[in-house]
Scaffold this motif. Structure first.
Motif, PDB file in Angstrom:
ATOM      1  N   UNK A 252       0.853  -1.188   0.000  1.00  0.00           N
ATOM      2  CA  UNK A 252       0.000   0.000   0.000  1.00  0.00           C
ATOM      3  C   UNK A 252       0.890   1.241   0.000  1.00  0.00           C
ATOM      4  N   UNK A 253       0.929   2.000  -1.103  1.00  0.00           N
ATOM      5  CA  UNK A 253       1.794   3.190  -1.163  1.00  0.00           C
ATOM      6  C   UNK A 253       1.520   4.189  -0.048  1.00  0.00           C
ATOM      7  N   UNK A 254       0.291   4.254   0.437  1.00  0.00           N
ATOM      8  CA  UNK A 254      -0.041   5.207   1.500  1.00  0.00           C
ATOM      9  C   UNK A 254       0.667   4.888   2.810  1.00  0.00           C
ATOM     10  N   UNK A 255       1.175   3.670   2.919  1.00  0.00           N
ATOM     11  CA  UNK A 255       1.868   3.265   4.133  1.00  0.00           C
ATOM     12  C   UNK A 255       3.386   3.390   4.005  1.00  0.00           C
TER      13      UNK A 255
ATOM     14  N   UNK B  62      -1.807  16.555   9.406  1.00  0.00           N
ATOM     15  CA  UNK B  62      -1.440  15.151   9.626  1.00  0.00           C
ATOM     16  C   UNK B  62       0.062  14.958   9.837  1.00  0.00           C
ATOM     17  N   UNK B  63       0.798  16.054   9.969  1.00  0.00           N
ATOM     18  CA  UNK B  63       2.250  15.930  10.091  1.00  0.00           C
ATOM     19  C   UNK B  63       2.724  16.146  11.523  1.00  0.00           C
ATOM     20  N   UNK B  64       3.865  15.570  11.816  1.00  0.00           N
ATOM     21  CA  UNK B  64       4.584  15.866  13.049  1.00  0.00           C
ATOM     22  C   UNK B  64       6.008  16.254  12.672  1.00  0.00           C
TER      23      UNK B  64
ATOM     24  N   UNK C  76       7.277  14.072   9.196  1.00  0.00           N
ATOM     25  CA  UNK C  76       6.714  12.797   8.750  1.00  0.00           C
ATOM     26  C   UNK C  76       5.237  12.782   9.117  1.00  0.00           C
ATOM     27  N   UNK C  77       4.519  11.790   8.608  1.00  0.00           N
ATOM     28  CA  UNK C  77       3.107  11.657   8.948  1.00  0.00           C
ATOM     29  C   UNK C  77       2.985  11.301  10.426  1.00  0.00           C
ATOM     30  N   UNK C  78       2.044  11.925  11.103  1.00  0.00           N
ATOM     31  CA  UNK C  78       1.861  11.720  12.533  1.00  0.00           C
ATOM     32  C   UNK C  78       1.597  10.251  12.864  1.00  0.00           C
ATOM     33  N   UNK C  79       2.097   9.834  14.023  1.00  0.00           N
ATOM     34  CA  UNK C  79       1.861   8.470  14.495  1.00  0.00           C
ATOM     35  C   UNK C  79       0.384   8.225  14.787  1.00  0.00           C
ATOM     36  N   UNK C  80      -0.363   9.288  14.987  1.00  0.00           N
ATOM     37  CA  UNK C  80      -1.795   9.157  15.277  1.00  0.00           C
ATOM     38  C   UNK C  80      -2.641   9.006  14.018  1.00  0.00           C
TER      39      UNK C  80
ATOM     40  N   UNK D 136      -4.511   6.415   8.265  1.00  0.00           N
ATOM     41  CA  UNK D 136      -4.599   6.203   6.818  1.00  0.00           C
ATOM     42  C   UNK D 136      -3.249   6.238   6.121  1.00  0.00           C
ATOM     43  N   UNK D 137      -2.270   6.930   6.727  1.00  0.00           N
ATOM     44  CA  UNK D 137      -0.969   7.084   6.083  1.00  0.00           C
ATOM     45  C   UNK D 137       0.139   6.794   7.098  1.00  0.00           C
ATOM     46  N   UNK D 138       1.247   6.306   6.566  1.00  0.00           N
ATOM     47  CA  UNK D 138       2.446   6.110   7.374  1.00  0.00           C
ATOM     48  C   UNK D 138       3.645   6.529   6.535  1.00  0.00           C
ATOM     49  N   UNK D 139       4.641   7.072   7.210  1.00  0.00           N
ATOM     50  CA  UNK D 139       5.821   7.518   6.465  1.00  0.00           C
ATOM     51  C   UNK D 139       7.054   7.434   7.344  1.00  0.00           C
ATOM     52  N   UNK D 140       8.199   7.558   6.717  1.00  0.00           N
ATOM     53  CA  UNK D 140       9.454   7.707   7.429  1.00  0.00           C
ATOM     54  C   UNK D 140       9.787   9.194   7.502  1.00  0.00           C
TER      55      UNK D 140
END
Length: 201
Positions: free
Chosen positions: A24-27, A59-61, A108-112, A115-119
């Motif tokens: 899943x590219x969103x992850x 959605x960022x941290x 990066x995308x917030x841990x909370x 729908x999305x995950x990033x490094x």
């Protein structure tokens, strides 16, 4: 999702080496670093701002690093903003007056976010800032020449005041007290003033 596989041809035969059955590219996102870092430092606060695409702000941290300009990044301090706003405030007391500091930030995308995950992104371009020195009363204000400048008129006023009191006492026929027999002590007092000025020089 997507099915991702790595295939190769070995002696005329195709072989699948690695397969991601549910990719899943969103992850698996890696964002561009924040841009346009700006600082505004006052006597009490240091505010650092940066820019990210407006549709990602919620959605960022972020992670901010700062250090003295002359030191390496291994000695840098880390700060994590408590909100998703692209800014942070740091107490000005954490910075030494007259020292240049350098800061950078990544995101990066917030841990909370489900729908999305990033490094972490790469680090942003750096920005330089400096806490202004606290104004202090110059020690030269009370140097020897200033003391001399104040001493001369004050001594002159004192002489006139005592002399005038002695004159009034004499005109009224009063017996001058030892403390007011100034006309006879004037040469001695003047000599003391001259000696004091000589010492101050």
């Amino acid at each position: 999702g997507y099915r991702v596989s790595l295939q190769g041809n070995f002696f005329g035969s195709n072989h699948t080496y690695i397969t991601f059955p549910e990719y899943n590219p969103c992850k698996h996102i890696k964002l561009d670093p924040p841009s346009n870092l700006q600082t505004n430092i006052t006597a009490s606060k240091c505010q650092i701002r940066w820019s990210v695409p407006w549709y990602l702000t919620e959605i960022l941290q972020y992670e901010l690093q700062y250090k003295e300009h002359s030191t390496s990044w291994e000695t840098a301090l880390n700060k994590t903003p408590t909100s998703s706003l692209p800014q942070i405030e740091i107490e000005a007391t954490e910075f030494r007056s007259g020292i240049t500091y350098v800061a950078r930030v990544r995101c990066k995308v917030s841990e909370n976010e489900d729908s999305y995950h990033s490094q972490w992104s790469e680090w942003s371009q750096t920005t330089l800032f400096q806490r202004a020195g606290i104004p202090q009363l110059s020690e030269k204000l009370f140097n020897t020449r200033t003391v001399q400048f104040l001493f001369i008129p004050l001594s002159f006023v004192t002489v006139l005041y005592v002399f005038w009191n002695c004159k009034l006492s004499s005109s009224e026929g009063q017996k001058a007290s030892p403390a007011l027999k100034f006309p006879h002590q004037l040469p001695s007092f003047s000599h003391s003033i001259i000696c004091t000025m000589g010492i101050l020089r």
